[in-house]
Scaffold this motif. Structure first.
Motif, short mmCIF file in Angstrom:
data_model
loop_
_atom_site.label_atom_id
_atom_site.label_comp_id
_atom_site.label_asym_id
_atom_site.label_seq_id
_atom_site.Cartn_x
_atom_site.Cartn_y
_atom_site.Cartn_z
N UNK A 1 14.39 18.84 19.25
CA UNK A 1 14.02 17.71 20.07
C UNK A 1 12.58 17.25 19.76
N UNK A 2 12.42 15.95 19.68
CA UNK A 2 11.09 15.43 19.35
C UNK A 2 10.53 14.61 20.51
N UNK A 3 9.24 14.66 20.66
CA UNK A 3 8.57 13.77 21.60
C UNK A 3 8.22 12.47 20.89
N UNK A 4 7.72 12.61 19.67
CA UNK A 4 7.28 11.45 18.89
C UNK A 4 7.71 11.71 17.44
N UNK A 5 9.00 11.49 17.20
CA UNK A 5 9.60 11.93 15.93
C UNK A 5 8.90 11.36 14.70
N UNK A 6 8.54 10.09 14.79
CA UNK A 6 7.96 9.43 13.62
C UNK A 6 6.70 10.15 13.15
N UNK A 7 5.82 10.44 14.09
CA UNK A 7 4.56 11.07 13.68
C UNK A 7 4.76 12.56 13.37
N UNK A 8 5.69 13.19 14.07
CA UNK A 8 5.90 14.62 13.85
C UNK A 8 6.56 14.90 12.49
N UNK A 9 7.28 13.90 11.99
CA UNK A 9 7.96 14.11 10.70
C UNK A 9 7.41 13.17 9.61
N UNK A 10 6.27 12.61 9.87
CA UNK A 10 5.65 11.66 8.93
C UNK A 10 5.57 12.28 7.53
N UNK A 11 6.00 11.54 6.51
CA UNK A 11 6.01 12.20 5.21
C UNK A 11 4.59 12.43 4.72
N UNK A 111 -0.56 14.24 25.19
CA UNK A 111 0.45 13.84 24.20
C UNK A 111 0.78 15.03 23.27
N UNK A 112 -0.25 15.75 22.84
CA UNK A 112 -0.02 16.88 21.93
C UNK A 112 0.76 17.99 22.64
N UNK A 113 0.47 18.18 23.92
CA UNK A 113 1.23 19.17 24.69
C UNK A 113 2.68 18.70 24.85
N UNK A 114 2.85 17.40 25.11
CA UNK A 114 4.21 16.88 25.28
C UNK A 114 5.05 17.14 24.03
N UNK A 116 4.63 19.56 21.94
CA UNK A 116 4.88 21.00 21.87
C UNK A 116 5.97 21.41 22.86
N UNK A 117 5.89 20.86 24.06
CA UNK A 117 6.85 21.22 25.10
C UNK A 117 8.26 20.80 24.66
N UNK A 118 8.37 19.57 24.14
CA UNK A 118 9.68 19.06 23.70
C UNK A 118 10.23 19.87 22.54
N UNK A 119 9.36 20.29 21.64
CA UNK A 119 9.88 20.93 20.43
C UNK A 119 10.47 22.31 20.72
N UNK A 120 10.24 22.83 21.91
CA UNK A 120 10.86 24.10 22.28
C UNK A 120 12.12 23.88 23.10
N UNK A 121 12.51 22.63 23.24
CA UNK A 121 13.76 22.33 23.96
C UNK A 121 13.58 22.16 25.46
N UNK A 122 12.35 22.00 25.91
CA UNK A 122 12.11 21.79 27.34
C UNK A 122 12.24 20.29 27.64
N UNK A 123 12.87 19.95 28.77
CA UNK A 123 13.09 18.54 29.11
C UNK A 123 12.60 18.25 30.52
#
Ligand code: AMP
Ligand code: ZN
Length: 429
Positions: A1-11, A111-114, A116-123
């Motif tokens: 799960x991503x909070x901000x997929x574009x930036x988290x997976x930016x090439x 935002x950075x915490x968000x 992190x929280x999302x990437x562990x599957x927390x909603x």
């Protein structure tokens, strides 16, 4: 799960370009700070001179001592009225290190915490009990704002008593906790003594643990005892607090948010970079802060870059769990020892409990005092001596010297309100 997929997976090339642009902007911003301006003048460096990632090495380091010398606001890079919040570090000696946040900085930290929280599957359906101290320490407020951003119901429990924590967990069906690893171990003992089986009686499913060093063995011990998934969370006041680097569901190192921080690993003595995979000191530059960015901050934390991509798809590189601080290395009888080495041995032994302390006395005598697990003592004194020898031998194999081992009853060692104090050094060297 991503909070901000574009930036988290930016090439990578785009992420590198973004870093460079933000680094230049940060240097420009820091020309207003006399401390940095003086350093730039000395070397003649200009923002335009930063043309590649390697050019960061032309910039000066910043140390904890620099922060203390410029206390309270010598490193502030904006006008005073732009500042919204102040945090200080939980340092043990001298003046604290103060860090300022602008409105945008408060938002970015959340935002950075968000992420992190999302990437562990927390909603947003989760109930998030924040058991870290609220106040000057960042672990309370910064994590709180981030979990709120995701939309969790956040319970600002603070470190409070275990009875109260348990009551909140039961009444509000807490699913996620943010907790110090040392307190998590203590809390597990507390539940065991009360006869509460977290798997049956509580709704906990995830824990974020951080703010102090801990080993993989400790993670496993917490996971087993509390029946949840533990994720490692790394941060430091100087870089916002928590949310600098965090584990994804793969639990295979912590993704460090490289659009916000430039990551370097250096040899602590020479300052030269080490190769990926090699352990060294983590050096961080905050490139997305307004109120008080820091250049090449010497964290003193020892880690390494984990080479290769992560299965989760995030392109931000991962760092290994912190194996120690370059300044908490003990030298005992000429041998270099990190407290984590001792913890690793202790936490892997089922008969051993969850709290320990390393005591250094006299010329160079080391005693490891450790609690037995609740079921670790069967009443036979002979077995106790045997176990004591076993622990001492296992420690000798790991740290090369054989310390004195004292086994004490479960729950008898002191528990700190904040970060655990594992080493008591009373040597008369
Ligand atoms: P503070 O600024 O008081 O929050 O302390 C930050 C320091 O806590 C870091 O520099 C590390 O030494 C330590 N720390 C924070 N998170 C972790 C973690 N996940 N693992 C190990 N040490 C940590
Ligand atoms: Zn990952």
């Amino acid at each position: 799960m991503f909070w901000h997929q574009e930036i988290e997976t930016l090439h990578r090339p785009a992420l590198d370009a973004l870093q460079l642009e933000r680094l230049r902007e940060t240097v420009r911003r820091l020309e207003r700070v006399p401390f940095y301006r003086g350093k730039f003048l000395k070397t003649g460096i200009q923002p335009e001179d930063i043309k590649s990632a390697a050019d960061i090495r032309r910039l000066p380091f910043t140390t904890a001592a620099d922060l203390r010398e410029n206390y309270p606001d010598g490193l502030l890079a904006v006008a005073r009225e732009e500042v919204l919040r102040l945090h200080t570090s939980s340092g043990t000696t001298g003046k604290p290190k103060a860090l300022f946040f602008s409105r945008r900085d408060v938002d970015t930290a959340a935002e950075l915490i968000a992420r992190a929280v999302c990437m562990t599957g927390v909603t947003r359906r989760d109930v998030f009990q924040n058991m870290m101290s609220y106040g000057l320490f960042t672990g309370g407020l910064v994590m709180h704002y981030g979990a709120e951003k995701v939309g969790c119901l956040v319970i600002p429990a603070g470190p409070g008593t275990s009875e109260r924590q348990l009551l909140l967990m039961q009444d509000f069906r807490t699913t996620v906790i943010h907790i110090l690893p040392s307190y998590a171990l203590y809390f597990a003992d507390f539940l065991e003594k009360k006869g509460i089986d977290p798997r049956k009686n509580l709704a906990l499913r995830k824990a974020f643990v951080g703010a102090e060093p801990h080993t993989e063995e400790t993670r496993r011990k917490i996971e087993e005892a509390l029946g949840l998934d533990v994720y490692n969370s790394y941060g430091l006041t100087e870089m916002n607090g928590p949310g600098v680097a965090f584990e994804c569901e793969g639990k295979c190192g912590m993704h460090l948010w490289e659009d916000n921080f430039v990551l370097e690993i250096i040899h602590p003595a020479t300052g030269e970079p080490v190769d990926d995979g090699q352990t060294g000191e983590l050096v961080l530059t905050s490139i997305n802060r307004e109120a008080m960015p820091l250049l090449r901050y010497r964290t003193r934390d020892l880690t390494s870059i984990i080479p290769g991509p992560c299965a989760c798809g995030r392109t931000h590189r991962r760092i290994h769990r912190i194996t120690g601080r370059s300044d908490d290395m003990l030298i005992v009888r000429g041998v270099n020892i990190f407290p984590q080495q001792i913890e690793r041995v202790l936490m892997a032994m089922p008969q051993i409990g969850r709290n320990y302390v390393i005591q250094l006395e006299g010329l160079d005598d080391m005693t490891v005092k450790v609690e037995l697990s609740p079921a670790g003592f069967d009443g036979e004194v002979g077995h106790l001596t045997e176990l004591q020898n076993q622990v001492a031998e296992k420690l000798r194999a790991e740290i090369w010297i054989r310390p004195k081992v004292e086994l004490v009853a479960c729950g008898s060692l002191p528990v700190a309100e904040g970060k655990a104090k594992r080493v008591i050094d009373k040597r008369s060297l």
